[in-house]
Design a protein around this motif. Structure first.
Motif, PDB file in Angstrom:
ATOM      1  N   GLY A   1      53.694  11.845  52.972  1.00  0.00           N
ATOM      2  CA  GLY A   1      53.243  12.370  51.686  1.00  0.00           C
ATOM      3  C   GLY A   1      54.317  13.103  50.906  1.00  0.00           C
ATOM      4  O   GLY A   1      55.425  13.312  51.396  1.00  0.00           O
ATOM      5  N   TYR A   2      53.956  13.486  49.685  1.00  0.00           N
ATOM      6  CA  TYR A   2      54.907  14.159  48.781  1.00  0.00           C
ATOM      7  C   TYR A   2      56.261  13.464  48.834  1.00  0.00           C
ATOM      8  O   TYR A   2      57.267  14.032  49.271  1.00  0.00           O
ATOM      9  CB  TYR A   2      55.036  15.634  49.139  1.00  0.00           C
ATOM     10  N   TYR A   3      56.275  12.225  48.329  1.00  0.00           N
ATOM     11  CA  TYR A   3      57.437  11.361  48.517  1.00  0.00           C
ATOM     12  C   TYR A   3      58.645  11.796  47.715  1.00  0.00           C
ATOM     13  O   TYR A   3      59.756  11.314  47.981  1.00  0.00           O
ATOM     14  CB  TYR A   3      57.047   9.904  48.233  1.00  0.00           C
ATOM     15  N   SER A   4      58.457  12.674  46.736  1.00  0.00           N
ATOM     16  CA  SER A   4      59.634  13.212  46.041  1.00  0.00           C
ATOM     17  C   SER A   4      60.534  13.939  47.032  1.00  0.00           C
ATOM     18  O   SER A   4      61.747  14.017  46.838  1.00  0.00           O
ATOM     19  CB  SER A   4      59.203  14.147  44.918  1.00  0.00           C
ATOM     20  N   ARG A   5      59.943  14.464  48.107  1.00  0.00           N
ATOM     21  CA  ARG A   5      60.766  15.105  49.128  1.00  0.00           C
ATOM     22  C   ARG A   5      61.763  14.123  49.722  1.00  0.00           C
ATOM     23  O   ARG A   5      62.920  14.461  49.979  1.00  0.00           O
ATOM     24  CB  ARG A   5      59.888  15.669  50.251  1.00  0.00           C
ATOM     25  N   ALA A   6      61.315  12.896  49.963  1.00  0.00           N
ATOM     26  CA  ALA A   6      62.209  11.892  50.550  1.00  0.00           C
ATOM     27  C   ALA A   6      63.287  11.474  49.561  1.00  0.00           C
ATOM     28  O   ALA A   6      64.457  11.316  49.930  1.00  0.00           O
ATOM     29  CB  ALA A   6      61.394  10.678  50.996  1.00  0.00           C
TER      30      ALA A   6
ATOM     31  N   LEU B   1      70.726  22.512  45.611  1.00  0.00           N
ATOM     32  CA  LEU B   1      70.448  21.183  46.165  1.00  0.00           C
ATOM     33  C   LEU B   1      69.058  20.717  45.755  1.00  0.00           C
ATOM     34  O   LEU B   1      68.121  21.512  45.677  1.00  0.00           O
ATOM     35  CB  LEU B   1      70.550  21.222  47.697  1.00  0.00           C
ATOM     36  N   LYS B   2      68.936  19.422  45.514  1.00  0.00           N
ATOM     37  CA  LYS B   2      67.637  18.877  45.095  1.00  0.00           C
ATOM     38  C   LYS B   2      66.595  19.029  46.198  1.00  0.00           C
ATOM     39  O   LYS B   2      66.846  18.699  47.356  1.00  0.00           O
ATOM     40  CB  LYS B   2      67.785  17.400  44.738  1.00  0.00           C
ATOM     41  N   GLY B   3      65.432  19.521  45.820  1.00  0.00           N
ATOM     42  CA  GLY B   3      64.343  19.685  46.768  1.00  0.00           C
ATOM     43  C   GLY B   3      64.431  20.972  47.564  1.00  0.00           C
ATOM     44  O   GLY B   3      63.574  21.232  48.413  1.00  0.00           O
ATOM     45  N   VAL B   4      65.476  21.764  47.309  1.00  0.00           N
ATOM     46  CA  VAL B   4      65.650  23.050  47.989  1.00  0.00           C
ATOM     47  C   VAL B   4      65.337  24.171  47.008  1.00  0.00           C
ATOM     48  O   VAL B   4      66.112  24.428  46.098  1.00  0.00           O
ATOM     49  CB  VAL B   4      67.079  23.205  48.545  1.00  0.00           C
TER      50      VAL B   4
END
Length: 345
Positions: free
Chosen positions: A77-82, A110-113
DNA sequence: AAGCCGGGGCG
DNA sequence: CGCCCAGGCTT
């Protein structure tokens, strides 16, 4: 004994042995933190091992195609994390020479951080005295100190961060941060915490004022949007089918699915027949048949997807099609994966 | 400030 | 059925 020392004492007795607690490797810590965002430890654990096996280093992850990353992420889930995970791996390799940055500020770039994850990596790997504030910490602080500010309001977020900084143990930041989260997960649990034998029950404001069940406060309940999905499962005489990649803004970005027809209401066979005659150039063998006459209701946190899969057999050859045996290679949402698993050709 | 983004487990 | 989970990004 101080709040932080009680947390540390409890932690040393009750901590779970988790793989990312046995290392200070920022690559592994970062990977685990991204995976555990809004995700339970037991759910993320198998993904953590599979990712490290597939991508032992940040270089391996950076070089992988995005589809492989999404495929390994499938179901979490929450595929933006990947997608952000992949982008950050490339950033670390190209902009930081393969070494993760060591400061809160650089980590947060950093992206997603975000705030939590930057604090977690900085404190776990590099002993930077930054307090982590995740869902567990909100609960522990709100109850113990009796804070009734909403944890998802800007003023609440600011207040809890400052409170967390005041009560942390900067000298043992790694164990303290892990400890307060573990304490929230195990002892100060969301429902029915066993306060009778809690080592912090003496100073707990919520317990004293009988507010344990009412803290923390959170507003803005998300309301659910109902949508009607119709997936067209084309099949030609070679058992080829059509897949498309989801683009744009919404759910499941960059994942694959069957051609989708979204409708205002549930569609019946006549309406589907009419739709296919007007919108499709393919020669159909017979009427499109719903594989599941009763819609499958796939529930996301903010959408309920009433879904019908339609088997559409064509006498044409699907030149751009995918062999049915290959379909399971693509990254797909759980809704699609479940269907693929059950359909027998 | 509010909305959006998954999937699963639990009471 | 609603809430929560080692949150972050976009508007």
């Amino acid at each position: 004994m101080s709040f932080s020392h009680k947390i540390l004492d409890w932690y040393h007795t009750h901590k779970r042995e988790l793989p990312w607690r046995e290392t200070r490797d920022p690559y592994k810590i970062w990977l685990s933190e991204i995976m555990l965002q809004q995700t339970r430890v037991v759910q993320g654990m198998p993904y953590y091992h599979r990712f490290l096996e597939a991508f032992p280093t940040v270089y391996d992850l950076a070089q992988a195609p995005e589809e492989k990353v999404l495929k390994l992420w499938q179901g979490l889930g929450y595929y933006s994390r990947a997608r952000n995970l992949h982008a950050t791996a490339k950033m670390v390799v190209e902009q930081f020479g393969g070494e993760f940055p060591r400061t809160y500020k650089d980590l947060k770039s950093l992206k997603g951080v975000g705030d939590y994850t930057a604090s977690a990596i900085a404190s776990f790997c590099f002993n930077v005295p930054e307090p982590v504030v995740d869902g567990n910490v909100y609960r522990v602080l709100a109850r113990y100190f009796g804070v009734d500010l909403p944890i998802n309001s800007p003023s609440g977020i600011k207040y809890f961060k400052e409170l967390a900084r005041e009560v942390m143990d900067a000298e043992q930041i790694r164990d303290y941060n892990q400890g307060i989260m573990e304490f929230g997960a195990i002892q100060c649990a969301p429902k029915k915490p066993y306060c009778l034998l809690c080592p912090l029950n003496e100073g707990c404001v919520a317990l004293k004022e009988n507010k344990v069940d009412n803290l923390p406060i959170k507003n803005n309940k998300t309301k659910v949007r109902v949508r009607h999905f119709n997936y067209l499962v084309y099949l030609d005489i070679h058992n080829n089918t059509l897949l498309e990649q989801r683009k744009g803004k919404g759910i499941w970005q960059n994942l694959y699915q069957f051609p989708l027809v979204e409708s205002e209401k549930e569609m019946n066979p006549d309406e589907m027949e009419h739709y296919l005659k007007s919108e499709s150039n393919l020669q159909l063998l017979d009427m499109a048949t719903p594989y599941n006459p009763d819609p499958i209701i796939h529930k996301l946190s903010h959408q309920h997807l009433h879904t019908k899969f339609w088997i559409v057999k064509t006498s044409d050859i699907l030149e751009e099609g995918t062999a049915w045996e290959e379909v399971s290679q693509f990254p797909v949402p759980v809704l699609i994966a479940d269907f693929i698993r059950t359909l027998k050709i």
